[in-house]
Design a protein around this motif. Sequence first.
Motif, PDB file in Angstrom:
ATOM      1  N   PHE A 132      36.459  36.276  33.201  1.00  0.00           N
ATOM      2  CA  PHE A 132      37.459  37.647  33.932  1.00  0.00           C
ATOM      3  C   PHE A 132      37.387  37.072  35.320  1.00  0.00           C
ATOM      4  O   PHE A 132      36.178  36.772  35.824  1.00  0.00           O
ATOM      5  CB  PHE A 132      36.829  38.378  32.900  1.00  0.00           C
ATOM      6  N   GLN A 134      39.425  40.254  37.746  1.00  0.00           N
ATOM      7  CA  GLN A 134      39.910  41.437  37.655  1.00  0.00           C
ATOM      8  C   GLN A 134      41.057  40.967  37.109  1.00  0.00           C
ATOM      9  O   GLN A 134      41.359  42.094  36.132  1.00  0.00           O
ATOM     10  CB  GLN A 134      39.656  42.465  39.063  1.00  0.00           C
ATOM     11  N   TYR A 137      40.798  40.652  33.821  1.00  0.00           N
ATOM     12  CA  TYR A 137      40.590  41.806  32.628  1.00  0.00           C
ATOM     13  C   TYR A 137      42.105  43.037  32.787  1.00  0.00           C
ATOM     14  O   TYR A 137      41.810  43.395  31.335  1.00  0.00           O
ATOM     15  CB  TYR A 137      39.619  42.011  33.498  1.00  0.00           C
ATOM     16  N   LEU A 247      33.784  41.958  33.836  1.00  0.00           N
ATOM     17  CA  LEU A 247      34.561  40.865  34.142  1.00  0.00           C
ATOM     18  C   LEU A 247      33.346  39.564  33.962  1.00  0.00           C
ATOM     19  O   LEU A 247      33.571  38.213  34.409  1.00  0.00           O
ATOM     20  CB  LEU A 247      34.173  41.272  35.673  1.00  0.00           C
TER      21      LEU A 247
END
Length: 563
Positions: A132, A134, A137, A247
């Motif tokens: 992930f 940001q 995600y 994350l």
Amino acid sequence: MPTVGIKRDLLFKALGRTYTDEEFDELCFEFGLELDEITSEKEIVSREQGDTKASDASDVILYKIDVPANRYDLLCLEGLVRGLQVFKNKLEAPRYRRISPVNGDPQKLIITKETAAVRPFAVAAVLRNITFTQERYDSFIELQEKLHQNICRKRSLVAIGTHDLDTISGPFTYTAKPPGDISFKPLNQTKEYTATELMSLYKTDSHLRHYLHIIEDKPVYPIIYDSNGIVLSMPPIINGDHSKITLQTKNVFIECTATDLTKAKIVLDMMVTMFSEYCSQPFTKEKLSGEFINRKVGINESTEKIAQLLTRMCLLSRATGVGDEIEVEIPPTRSDVIHACDIMEDAAIAYGFNNITRTTPRAYTVANQFPLNKLTELLRQDLAAAGFTEALNFALCSEEDIADKLGKKISETRAAHISNPKTAEFQVARTTLLPGLLKTIAANRKMPLPLKLFEVSDVVLKDETKDVGARNSRRFCAVYYNKSPGFEVIHGLLDRTMQLLEVKSARGEGYIVDSTFFPGRCAEIIVRGKTVGRLGVLHPDVINRFELTMPCSAMEIDIEPFL
């Protein structure tokens, strides 16, 4: 159509090139999409909440793209980019496969019989070795919300839960318990709550309060535990805080609980296939003839060319070599493909509608207005000319409207019932037009008298001889509301209607007003020996039930026998 907001710079980075707004608009059109708006978060907030609220909002350019309602695979950046890249021949159509975990057995989700009372179905999957960022995600969470608002019908049909698999251990158990027996720390909270306390807590939550009604009246609430008794989620309301993804999450456990198993499988497929490209091993048939596609689309291409066109639409295809047969693989992302016609449509999109040569149809036909609609329109004009005002009411109504208020039993009405009505006002399909007109009068009692209304519309009646168990019947209804009943006005309108329909008033072949109850006050309308309707002065009890205070005369006939 759902609208997807995509950050322009992220989109162009994923596509591998920069487009002008006009170029990207043209690309969307070719792919069967529409670039609806070019805006920014700041502009949206300013428009909705004012400039003061928008001062801290982002200036990043957003593309608002309209997506077909059945293309759930295009509801996120990943699916949209993948579809466009395959369409532009810059990426091969992905072939998805399921892989077993390197160490240990596959995870299990055990469903107990208690769930049958609230949400009986559940499916699950694991995304392994995912990475992930940001942006990824945010897209992952946004896809869940888009699915919840569309195919999941605001979580009433399906609810999605995502969890960090490394913080929990299987096998997992999906069961249902009384709310007082459920206790856990919900997502982003600091202490444990019982399910009863949670329902009170979230009544003021601007987001979650909209979903509480789904289960709050149930005797038991659905709940998912891991093998150590840790609560993963209480669907469709909230996940547990213990297994929340971050994350740093590498393995994601996805569960979908549902009242509709088919939609649950579609949703799970979307979640897994959209984000499997971020796993260490990414992207882990119907047959039809080329002649079928050529004929339906109006082109003349080889089977090999058609296979290439379909592959551009993420439908991996090949010519089998048996005549003009084409084998098409339907990936789990394409739940919208349920018939050969859906494949033909994609071939037309890939070929380009603007590239299809216009031809003269082989069959020369002249369109005619549907006879029943033509008769309806002619009647409407003359009924309005007779001084009556047309009303258009809902085709659905309450059971009380067509039964109790008219002094009848609901079993006598032959009404088609709605299996899951959302409101008491829409429980059945109307079997008569009269209640709608009386409710219209009740809502307009302050208007000058007399009130003369009519409606020509369909009613729905149960009919076992029809394949769907019911049929539509076109009716004409008129009411006269004044200080006196005005039966002669309604009788005169009947005479005018029969004159327009060229039916003479005579026994035998004509029409007869045959009183059956109070002489001169209620009658059956008989045409050529068949009863087609009734007219008369309404009973005082009926008038009172519709909150009216003055006499009212009415007539209602079936106009289909006059075709």
